[in-house]
Design an enzyme around this catalytic site. Structure first.
Site, mmCIF file in Angstrom:
data_model
loop_
_atom_site.group_PDB
_atom_site.id
_atom_site.type_symbol
_atom_site.label_atom_id
_atom_site.label_comp_id
_atom_site.label_asym_id
_atom_site.label_seq_id
_atom_site.Cartn_x
_atom_site.Cartn_y
_atom_site.Cartn_z
ATOM 1 N N GLU A 1 -3.357 7.407 -4.271
ATOM 2 C CA GLU A 1 -3.804 6.923 -5.600
ATOM 3 C C GLU A 1 -5.078 7.627 -6.071
ATOM 4 O OE1 GLU A 1 -4.146 2.756 -5.901
ATOM 5 O OE2 GLU A 1 -1.925 2.766 -5.040
ATOM 6 N N HIS B 1 -1.080 0.123 -9.926
ATOM 7 C CA HIS B 1 -1.559 -0.592 -8.998
ATOM 8 C C HIS B 1 -2.247 -2.093 -9.786
ATOM 9 C CE1 HIS B 1 -3.716 -1.010 -4.858
ATOM 10 N NE2 HIS B 1 -3.490 -2.227 -5.313
ATOM 11 N N ARG C 1 0.814 -1.143 -0.117
ATOM 12 C CA ARG C 1 -0.033 0.156 0.026
ATOM 13 C C ARG C 1 0.852 1.300 0.091
ATOM 14 N NH1 ARG C 1 -3.557 -2.834 -1.506
ATOM 15 N NH2 ARG C 1 -5.604 -3.159 -0.616
#
Ligand SMILES: O=CC(=O)O
Length: 319
Positions: A267, A285, A238
């Site tokens: 993000e 991602h 993350r």
């Protein structure tokens, strides 16, 4: 029939499983569902199948109502879910561990190769139209054989990344809250160390721990300064585990050699300083982004929701 709200687009196979038994309201917009729309749609839901882009907090659980029984996240990470808020309301929360382990380890290793072998730089050079030719010292990277991979967070994905490292002839050390199965550690030749030692001795550091208050900016100025100047940092876990501003500064100052990121602090925004740098590989991602894996994740989330609605124990409840 219960009401199941799905917060975003998921593979048809999983929707079919849900539709066979329940009344399904699935958001199918190409953009993420807006917060107001989501709060309105969950009203009266017995189950919510959520994507990691949606925040599942007390406000949303209350908007759903007291009949809500389960939140089934289509992700292994569940930092988008306020688990204590679910617990307080008697709502079961589930995630999708296991099914995305290999796909995510593949992306971690892909980033390790991109960063150490300068693949992104090479691709950008060719696409720029600039002149290039083979040269003895052209775009030299760093080999992996005999080097040390330091894994931060040795759960399933960390272990799968370690087994790839072993195939590449690397030594593996890891930092983890708990010791892993000694048989697996022996097979991987993996030695447990503390984070300070890991940062000091690793040639590549790969981050695989969950995100939460305890791991916020786990890798910041101090940790980056403790790494070798020739080392690389890879993050597929993350974004906020790594302080992006500190990473950009370290890459610019040559405190470390390079990095590879699949996840970002805010993000889909990427820190502008990272975009300026050649020595960082950036991918959007993609850890679990294969047809097979996304289908398995959505199907597992559907199975979790269906089990709870049937009064059974779901396969992968968040404890
Ligand atoms: O990032 C993806 C996941 O947590 O499944």
């Amino acid at each position: 029939m219960s009401k199941v709200v799905v917060t975003g687009r998921i593979p048809e196979a999983a929707l079919e499983l849900l539709r066979a038994e329940h009344d399904v309201d699935a958001w199918d917009g190409s953009e993420s569902i807006g917060r107001d729309e989501l709060l309105a749609r969950v009203a009266g839901a017995d189950a919510v199948v959520s994507l990691l882009t949606e925040r599942i907090d007390g406000e949303l659980l209350d908007a759903a109502g007291p009949q809500l029984k389960v939140v089934a996240n289509v992700a292994v990470g569940y930092d988008n879910i306020d688990v204590p808020a679910c617990r307080e309301r008697g709502v079961i929360a589930t995630n999708t561990p296991g099914v995305l382990t290999e796909a995510t380890a593949d992306i971690a290793f892909g980033l390790i190769l991109m960063a150490t072998r300068r693949l992104g730089e090479g691709e950008r050079l060719i696409r720029s139209g600039a002149a290039w030719k083979w040269g003895m010292f052209f775009l030299l990277g760093s080999g992996l054989q005999g080097k040390t991979l330091g894994i931060v967070g040795m759960g399933g994905i960390g272990q799968a990344t370690a087994s790839r490292a072993k195939a590449f002839g690397m030594e593996v050390v890891y930092q983890s809250r708990s010791e892993i199965d000694p048989a697996i550690a022996a097979e991987l030749g993996a030695r447990r160390v503390d984070l300070d030692e890991l940062l000091e001795i690793s040639d590549v550091v790969s981050v695989h721990c969950p995100y939460g208050p305890a791991t916020h900016h786990l890798i910041g100025d101090e940790q980056l300064a403790a790494m070798k100047e020739t080392a690389y940092l890879v993050n597929t876990a993350r974004g906020p585990i790594v302080d992006e501003a500190a990473l950009a500064a370290a890459l610019r100052a040559g405190l470390i050699a390079g990095a590879g990121l699949d996840v970002f602090e805010k993000e889909p925004t990427v820190h502008p300083d990272l975009l300026e740098l050649e020595n960082v590989a950036l991918v959007p991602h993609l850890g679990s982004a294969t047809v097979e894996t996304r289908t398995a994740m959505a199907t597992l989330a559907a199975d979790n929701a269906l089990a709870v609605l049937a009064g059974e124990q779901p396969p992968t409840q968040i404890s």
